[in-house]
Design a protein around this motif. Structure first.
Motif, short mmCIF file in Angstrom:
data_model
loop_
_atom_site.label_atom_id
_atom_site.label_comp_id
_atom_site.label_asym_id
_atom_site.label_seq_id
_atom_site.Cartn_x
_atom_site.Cartn_y
_atom_site.Cartn_z
N VAL A 31 7.87 -4.39 0.40
CA VAL A 31 8.09 -3.19 1.19
C VAL A 31 9.57 -2.86 1.10
N ASN A 32 9.89 -1.63 0.84
CA ASN A 32 11.28 -1.21 0.73
C ASN A 32 11.70 -0.42 1.96
N PHE A 33 12.80 -0.84 2.58
CA PHE A 33 13.36 -0.09 3.70
C PHE A 33 14.52 0.77 3.24
N GLY A 34 14.88 0.69 1.96
CA GLY A 34 15.99 1.49 1.44
C GLY A 34 17.28 1.13 2.14
N ASP A 35 18.11 2.14 2.41
CA ASP A 35 19.37 1.89 3.11
C ASP A 35 19.30 2.42 4.55
N ARG A 36 18.10 2.36 5.10
CA ARG A 36 17.89 2.93 6.44
C ARG A 36 17.90 1.85 7.51
N GLY A 37 18.30 0.65 7.15
CA GLY A 37 18.29 -0.43 8.11
C GLY A 37 16.91 -1.03 8.25
N CYS A 38 16.81 -2.05 9.07
CA CYS A 38 15.55 -2.78 9.23
C CYS A 38 14.71 -2.13 10.34
N ARG A 39 14.20 -0.97 10.03
CA ARG A 39 13.32 -0.24 10.93
C ARG A 39 12.11 0.21 10.12
N PHE A 40 10.92 -0.09 10.61
CA PHE A 40 9.71 0.20 9.85
C PHE A 40 9.09 1.50 10.30
N ASP A 41 8.94 2.41 9.37
CA ASP A 41 8.25 3.67 9.57
C ASP A 41 7.09 3.69 8.59
N PRO A 42 5.85 3.47 9.06
CA PRO A 42 4.72 3.35 8.14
C PRO A 42 4.57 4.53 7.19
N SER A 43 4.76 5.75 7.67
CA SER A 43 4.56 6.91 6.82
C SER A 43 5.63 7.01 5.73
N ARG A 44 6.77 6.40 5.97
CA ARG A 44 7.86 6.44 5.01
C ARG A 44 7.89 5.20 4.12
N ASP A 45 7.68 4.02 4.71
CA ASP A 45 7.88 2.75 4.01
C ASP A 45 6.58 2.16 3.46
N CYS A 46 5.44 2.63 3.95
CA CYS A 46 4.16 2.05 3.54
C CYS A 46 3.09 3.13 3.51
N ARG A 47 3.37 4.17 2.80
CA ARG A 47 2.46 5.31 2.73
C ARG A 47 1.10 4.87 2.20
N ASP A 48 0.05 5.28 2.87
CA ASP A 48 -1.33 4.91 2.52
C ASP A 48 -1.53 3.39 2.55
N ASN A 49 -0.72 2.69 3.38
CA ASN A 49 -0.80 1.22 3.49
C ASN A 49 -0.54 0.55 2.15
N ASP A 50 0.23 1.19 1.28
CA ASP A 50 0.46 0.69 -0.07
C ASP A 50 1.76 -0.11 -0.12
N CYS A 51 1.78 -1.23 0.61
CA CYS A 51 2.94 -2.12 0.61
C CYS A 51 2.44 -3.49 1.03
N VAL A 52 3.32 -4.48 1.06
CA VAL A 52 2.88 -5.83 1.38
C VAL A 52 2.34 -5.94 2.80
N ILE A 53 2.86 -5.15 3.71
CA ILE A 53 2.36 -5.18 5.09
C ILE A 53 0.91 -4.70 5.13
N GLY A 54 0.65 -3.56 4.51
CA GLY A 54 -0.71 -3.04 4.46
C GLY A 54 -1.64 -3.97 3.71
N ALA A 55 -1.14 -4.60 2.64
CA ALA A 55 -1.97 -5.50 1.84
C ALA A 55 -2.38 -6.74 2.64
#
Length: 260
Positions: free
Chosen positions: A80-104
């Motif tokens: 999952v990539n948070f980019g340079d936005r700090g360690c804050r999780f926004d599902p629609s931004r960081d894991c769109r369609d649950n397509d990241c390790v968290i969703g997996a």
């Protein structure tokens, strides 16, 4: 997600924790399985070349070469990539369609828990879950930087060019020069995580944010871009603690999913 996108984000040599690291997590988890979960794991993995959690722990990485279509479809599930936005999780931004390790992780846990699903589907869910719990505990698989999980941060180690992601995948663990089962025995002596049960409603999110915050710790990114014994000695305890946490947390997931 295109296979080329995976290659640009995590080149093939930099699979999280390396094969040995994932096997360590599998050994640690297997040691903490309760009997009902142990029996169901054995049933699900019957027929596998190595029907253990350690034995199937690297399967998700092999899809890249052995089943390119499926490897392409699951490429984004390893991080999952948070980019340079700090360690804050926004599902629609960081894991769109649950397509990241968290969703997996969440998706695999639900599929594994559902005994009405076909055995083959649940077997794959188990194999994915074992791997992705390992992945999310490798700090650079949940990075707050725009450098493709440290792959774009070039370093020199032992006189050779490498990158920071590979150092955390392989060198920190490999520098111990222990076989995975022996390494797991050493790590079992470390204190167990304080959260062996699933008290949080969003454990995968919590684990990813832990990794993200570790990446931001001073010294993780070496100033001189040279990695030597001092760097490995300093950061190895962090890597070992993450492996230990991954093993116990994976066991807790499996005991919960397969305990009935």
């Amino acid at each position: 997600m295109l296979l080329a996108a995976l290659s640009s984000l995590f080149p093939p040599p930099a699979a999280a924790w390396s094969r040995d690291g994932h096997r360590i997590v599998g050994h640690l988890a297997e040691a903490e399985l309760r009997q009902p979960a142990r029996a169901e794991v054995a049933r699900l993995l019957a027929g596998e070349p190595d029907p253990t959690l350690a034995g199937i722990s690297g399967w998700a990485d092999t899809l890249r070469d052995e089943d390119p279509v499926r490897g392409k479809a699951t490429a984004a599930w390893h991080y999952v990539n948070f980019g340079d936005r700090g360690c804050r999780f926004d599902p629609s931004r960081d894991c769109r369609d649950n397509d990241c390790v968290i969703g997996a992780i969440n998706r695999s846990f639900l599929a594994l828990s559902d005994r009405k699903r076909p055995l083959a589907e649940r077997r794959d869910a188990l194999k994915f879950l074992v791997h992705f719990v390992g992945d999310v505990h490798q700090p650079l698989h949940a990075s707050p930087r725009r450098d493709k999980g440290g792959n774009d941060f070039q370093v020199n180690i032992g006189g050779r060019g490498s990158n920071l992601h590979a150092v955390w995948d392989r060198n920190l663990v490999g520098s111990r020069r222990l076989e995975p089962d022996a390494y797991a025995s050493v790590l079992r002596r470390l204190p167990a995580p304080r959260d062996p049960t699933l008290a949080s409603t969003t454990p995968a999110v919590d684990w990813a944010l832990e990794s993200c915050r570790l990446v931001d710790q001073p010294g993780v990114y070496p100033r001189e871009r040279v990695v030597g014994d001092a760097y490995l000695a300093k950061h190895r305890p962090t890597a070992e603690r993450r492996l230990r946490q991954a093993g116990s947390r994976l066991a807790a997931l499996l005991n919960h999913a397969l305990g009935n």
